[in-house]
Design a protein around this motif. Structure first.
Motif, PDB file in Angstrom:
ATOM      1  N   GLU A  10       0.969  -1.771   0.191  1.00 42.68           N
ATOM      2  CA  GLU A  10       0.016   0.102   0.255  1.00 42.68           C
ATOM      3  C   GLU A  10       1.106   1.270   0.074  1.00 42.68           C
ATOM      4  O   GLU A  10       0.891   2.189  -0.274  1.00 42.68           O
ATOM      5  N   GLN A  11       2.062   1.113   0.913  1.00 46.58           N
ATOM      6  CA  GLN A  11       2.267   2.390   0.516  1.00 46.58           C
ATOM      7  C   GLN A  11       3.867   2.109  -0.297  1.00 46.58           C
ATOM      8  O   GLN A  11       3.576   3.440  -0.660  1.00 46.58           O
ATOM      9  N   ASP A  12       4.030   1.481  -1.060  1.00 44.94           N
ATOM     10  CA  ASP A  12       4.515   1.895  -2.383  1.00 44.94           C
ATOM     11  C   ASP A  12       3.525   2.085  -3.511  1.00 44.94           C
ATOM     12  O   ASP A  12       4.200   2.888  -4.317  1.00 44.94           O
ATOM     13  N   GLU A  13       2.359   1.904  -3.407  1.00 45.49           N
ATOM     14  CA  GLU A  13       1.499   2.581  -4.304  1.00 45.49           C
ATOM     15  C   GLU A  13       1.015   4.164  -3.570  1.00 45.49           C
ATOM     16  O   GLU A  13       1.418   5.122  -4.901  1.00 45.49           O
ATOM     17  N   GLN A  14       1.198   4.199  -2.516  1.00 47.15           N
ATOM     18  CA  GLN A  14       1.656   5.485  -2.173  1.00 47.15           C
ATOM     19  C   GLN A  14       2.659   6.184  -2.844  1.00 47.15           C
ATOM     20  O   GLN A  14       2.508   7.572  -3.446  1.00 47.15           O
ATOM     21  N   ASP A  15       4.113   5.799  -2.525  1.00 45.31           N
ATOM     22  CA  ASP A  15       4.618   6.417  -3.159  1.00 45.31           C
ATOM     23  C   ASP A  15       4.429   7.159  -4.611  1.00 45.31           C
ATOM     24  O   ASP A  15       5.278   7.928  -5.061  1.00 45.31           O
ATOM     25  N   LYS A  16       4.368   5.590  -5.309  1.00 50.17           N
ATOM     26  CA  LYS A  16       3.881   5.918  -6.985  1.00 50.17           C
ATOM     27  C   LYS A  16       3.272   7.278  -7.115  1.00 50.17           C
ATOM     28  O   LYS A  16       3.468   8.090  -8.073  1.00 50.17           O
ATOM     29  N   GLU A  17       2.231   7.405  -6.913  1.00 50.28           N
ATOM     30  CA  GLU A  17       1.490   8.030  -6.534  1.00 50.28           C
ATOM     31  C   GLU A  17       2.319   9.700  -6.109  1.00 50.28           C
ATOM     32  O   GLU A  17       1.790  10.544  -7.200  1.00 50.28           O
ATOM     33  N   ASP A  18       2.499   9.697  -5.006  1.00 48.01           N
ATOM     34  CA  ASP A  18       3.380  11.059  -5.233  1.00 48.01           C
ATOM     35  C   ASP A  18       4.684  11.039  -5.946  1.00 48.01           C
ATOM     36  O   ASP A  18       4.873  12.726  -6.024  1.00 48.01           O
ATOM     37  N   VAL A  19       5.148  10.012  -6.165  1.00 46.82           N
ATOM     38  CA  VAL A  19       6.454  10.297  -7.149  1.00 46.82           C
ATOM     39  C   VAL A  19       5.599  10.964  -8.626  1.00 46.82           C
ATOM     40  O   VAL A  19       6.498  12.365  -9.261  1.00 46.82           O
ATOM     41  N   VAL A  20       4.457  10.258  -9.158  1.00 42.48           N
ATOM     42  CA  VAL A  20       3.949  11.427  -9.989  1.00 42.48           C
ATOM     43  C   VAL A  20       3.030  12.802 -10.042  1.00 42.48           C
ATOM     44  O   VAL A  20       3.802  13.502 -10.775  1.00 42.48           O
ATOM     45  N   ALA A  29       3.550  16.881  -2.665  1.00 37.11           N
ATOM     46  CA  ALA A  29       3.011  15.106  -2.748  1.00 37.11           C
ATOM     47  C   ALA A  29       4.639  14.775  -2.369  1.00 37.11           C
ATOM     48  O   ALA A  29       5.088  14.037  -2.123  1.00 37.11           O
ATOM     49  N   TYR A  30       5.262  15.872  -2.700  1.00 40.82           N
ATOM     50  CA  TYR A  30       7.009  15.298  -2.785  1.00 40.82           C
ATOM     51  C   TYR A  30       7.155  15.352  -1.314  1.00 40.82           C
ATOM     52  O   TYR A  30       7.978  14.778  -0.511  1.00 40.82           O
ATOM     53  N   THR A  31       6.854  16.939  -0.566  1.00 38.26           N
ATOM     54  CA  THR A  31       6.966  16.976   0.884  1.00 38.26           C
ATOM     55  C   THR A  31       5.929  15.554   1.952  1.00 38.26           C
ATOM     56  O   THR A  31       7.182  15.206   2.632  1.00 38.26           O
ATOM     57  N   ARG A  32       5.028  15.346   1.631  1.00 38.81           N
ATOM     58  CA  ARG A  32       4.677  13.612   1.814  1.00 38.81           C
ATOM     59  C   ARG A  32       5.611  12.471   1.760  1.00 38.81           C
ATOM     60  O   ARG A  32       6.405  11.877   2.824  1.00 38.81           O
ATOM     61  N   LEU A  33       6.416  12.570   0.485  1.00 34.26           N
ATOM     62  CA  LEU A  33       7.149  10.767   0.254  1.00 34.26           C
ATOM     63  C   LEU A  33       8.802  11.530   1.366  1.00 34.26           C
ATOM     64  O   LEU A  33       8.791  10.755   1.989  1.00 34.26           O
ATOM     65  N   LEU A  34       8.871  13.142   1.329  1.00 32.78           N
ATOM     66  CA  LEU A  34      10.112  13.371   2.530  1.00 32.78           C
ATOM     67  C   LEU A  34      10.080  12.755   3.771  1.00 32.78           C
ATOM     68  O   LEU A  34      10.356  13.128   4.550  1.00 32.78           O
ATOM     69  N   ARG A  35       8.960  13.207   4.098  1.00 32.01           N
ATOM     70  CA  ARG A  35       8.279  13.202   5.987  1.00 32.01           C
ATOM     71  C   ARG A  35       8.186  11.889   5.879  1.00 32.01           C
ATOM     72  O   ARG A  35       8.549  11.073   7.392  1.00 32.01           O
ATOM     73  N   ARG A  36       8.012  11.310   4.837  1.00 31.32           N
ATOM     74  CA  ARG A  36       7.578   9.602   5.126  1.00 31.32           C
ATOM     75  C   ARG A  36       9.034   9.067   5.571  1.00 31.32           C
ATOM     76  O   ARG A  36       8.842   8.200   5.643  1.00 31.32           O
ATOM     77  N   TYR A  37       9.939   9.571   4.767  1.00 31.47           N
ATOM     78  CA  TYR A  37      11.210   8.634   3.895  1.00 31.47           C
ATOM     79  C   TYR A  37      12.532   9.281   5.732  1.00 31.47           C
ATOM     80  O   TYR A  37      13.801   9.901   5.260  1.00 31.47           O
ATOM     81  N   GLU A  38      12.639  10.841   6.196  1.00 28.71           N
ATOM     82  CA  GLU A  38      13.366  11.458   6.238  1.00 28.71           C
ATOM     83  C   GLU A  38      13.818  10.684   7.811  1.00 28.71           C
ATOM     84  O   GLU A  38      15.079  10.430   7.505  1.00 28.71           O
ATOM     85  N   ALA A  77      12.014  -0.074  -9.104  1.00 28.72           N
ATOM     86  CA  ALA A  77      12.120  -0.679  -7.231  1.00 28.72           C
ATOM     87  C   ALA A  77      11.586  -0.179  -6.924  1.00 28.72           C
ATOM     88  O   ALA A  77      10.614   1.229  -7.140  1.00 28.72           O
ATOM     89  N   PRO A  78      11.260  -0.010  -5.744  1.00 27.40           N
ATOM     90  CA  PRO A  78      10.726   0.440  -4.942  1.00 27.40           C
ATOM     91  C   PRO A  78      11.261   1.726  -4.203  1.00 27.40           C
ATOM     92  O   PRO A  78      12.524   2.195  -4.783  1.00 27.40           O
ATOM     93  N   PHE A  79      10.703   2.800  -3.725  1.00 27.22           N
ATOM     94  CA  PHE A  79      11.143   4.183  -4.230  1.00 27.22           C
ATOM     95  C   PHE A  79      11.499   4.198  -2.936  1.00 27.22           C
ATOM     96  O   PHE A  79      12.861   4.862  -2.898  1.00 27.22           O
ATOM     97  N   ALA A  80      11.946   3.258  -1.646  1.00 30.42           N
ATOM     98  CA  ALA A  80      12.498   3.545  -0.325  1.00 30.42           C
ATOM     99  C   ALA A  80      14.139   2.789  -0.787  1.00 30.42           C
ATOM    100  O   ALA A  80      15.121   3.577  -0.598  1.00 30.42           O
ATOM    101  N   HIS A  81      14.321   2.280  -2.288  1.00 33.78           N
ATOM    102  CA  HIS A  81      16.101   1.465  -2.231  1.00 33.78           C
ATOM    103  C   HIS A  81      16.144   2.084  -3.162  1.00 33.78           C
ATOM    104  O   HIS A  81      17.566   2.493  -3.177  1.00 33.78           O
ATOM    105  N   TRP A  82      15.004   3.028  -4.077  1.00 31.41           N
ATOM    106  CA  TRP A  82      15.880   4.178  -4.726  1.00 31.41           C
ATOM    107  C   TRP A  82      16.676   4.705  -4.264  1.00 31.41           C
ATOM    108  O   TRP A  82      17.833   5.961  -4.444  1.00 31.41           O
TER     109      TRP A  82
END
Lengths: 192, 89
Positions: A10-20, A29-38, A77-82
């Motif tokens: 589910e998180q991978d899907e969220q990541d993909k949506e936020d990347v797009v 969307a980028y702030t969401r990605l940033l906060r998720r992985y900071e 690959a998953p966003f986290a790995h990248w």
């Protein structure tokens, strides 16, 4: 599985949506990605710099670099790995620049980050970070990835884009050097 | 305990040690905006430079061909001059 990065489908899907959305210029969307992985990236970058100012700049640089590399993401690959891969390259670049004695120039004023309290020491005087600091950036990187992320030579080679043979040679040389450094620091005597 | 085990123990300690929290979202977005402005400016400079270079190239090319055309007619004028001279004789 990489610790701290075991994200669900589910998180991978969220990541993909936020990347797009980020690629379309959506800052939120980028702030969401940033906060998720900071937090994960902060943990990873702590292995590259134990000075809080430098550490914060490194975390910042990873997310800036990632933003401008988003068009090359490719969703293979998953966003986290990248992101983790980008972080490793940013940290390695930091060590190389530091090794050459060059002042690293950032858009932000590093002085504003200086003066924060130093981190606490985690060991009885000897830390792995302190021992690894005495190695050159290549050797330090292979050992950091081995000790902290549990990667083997093949995985390190894949992450860094190096050949397997070269990485194995670096790892072997680095281990030998680290043992010598550790002995000179009195590690063998201290606990034997 | 051998040295490798001690190093492993140190690594474990470092992995378990607390890491300072960061809050870079604001700074990151600010840097991205600044970089985008810089990129846009350099692209504009590149576009203007390319347009000016293309215009100059066009002018120089046109001048070159017009000069060559004039030179190409020159022998013909000599031929006609010779013919005129012959006719007069």
């Amino acid at each position: 599985m990489i610790p701290g990065m075991d994200k669900t489908v589910e998180q991978d899907e969220q990541d993909k949506e936020d990347v797009v959305s980020s690629l379309r210029g959506d800052e939120e969307a980028y702030t969401r990605l940033l906060r998720r992985y900071e937090e994960d990236i902060a943990r990873q970058m702590w292995r590259f710099a134990h000075d809080r100012g430098e550490h914060e700049i490194l975390v910042h640089d990873v997310f800036v670099e990632a933003f401008f590399s988003l068009p090359k993401f490719g969703f293979r690959a998953p966003f986290a790995h990248w992101l983790r891969r980008i972080a490793t390259h940013v940290g390695y670049g930091f060590w190389r620049q530091k090794g050459r004695g060059r002042k690293i120039i950032h858009l932000q004023d590093p002085d504003s980050l200086a003066g924060k309290p130093a981190p606490e020491k985690t060991d009885e005087g000897i830390s792995l970070f302190g021992l690894l600091e005495k190695l050159n950036p290549e050797e330090r990187l292979v050992l950091t990835l081995t000790y902290d992320e549990g990667l083997n030579a093949k995985q390190i080679a894949e992450r860094m884009g190096w050949t397997h043979i070269m990485t194995r040679a670096r790892l072997s040389r680095a281990r030998k050097k680290l043992r010598t450094i550790a002995e000179n620091a009195g590690l063998g005597k201290e606990l034997s | 305990m051998n040295i490798d085990k001690q190093l492993d123990r140190l690594a474990l300690q470092e992995r378990q040690a607390p890491v300072p929290k960061t809050s870079v979202a604001g700074m990151v977005l600010q840097t991205i905006r600044q970089e985008q402005v810089i990129e846009l400016r350099s692209f504009n400079r590149f576009s203007i430079g390319t347009a000016v270079a293309a215009a100059l190239f066009l002018v120089v090319t046109m001048q070159f061909f017009s000069a060559r055309d004039a030179a190409a007619y020159e022998p013909e004028s000599y031929v006609y001059a010779d013919l005129d001279a012959e006719m007069e004789q």
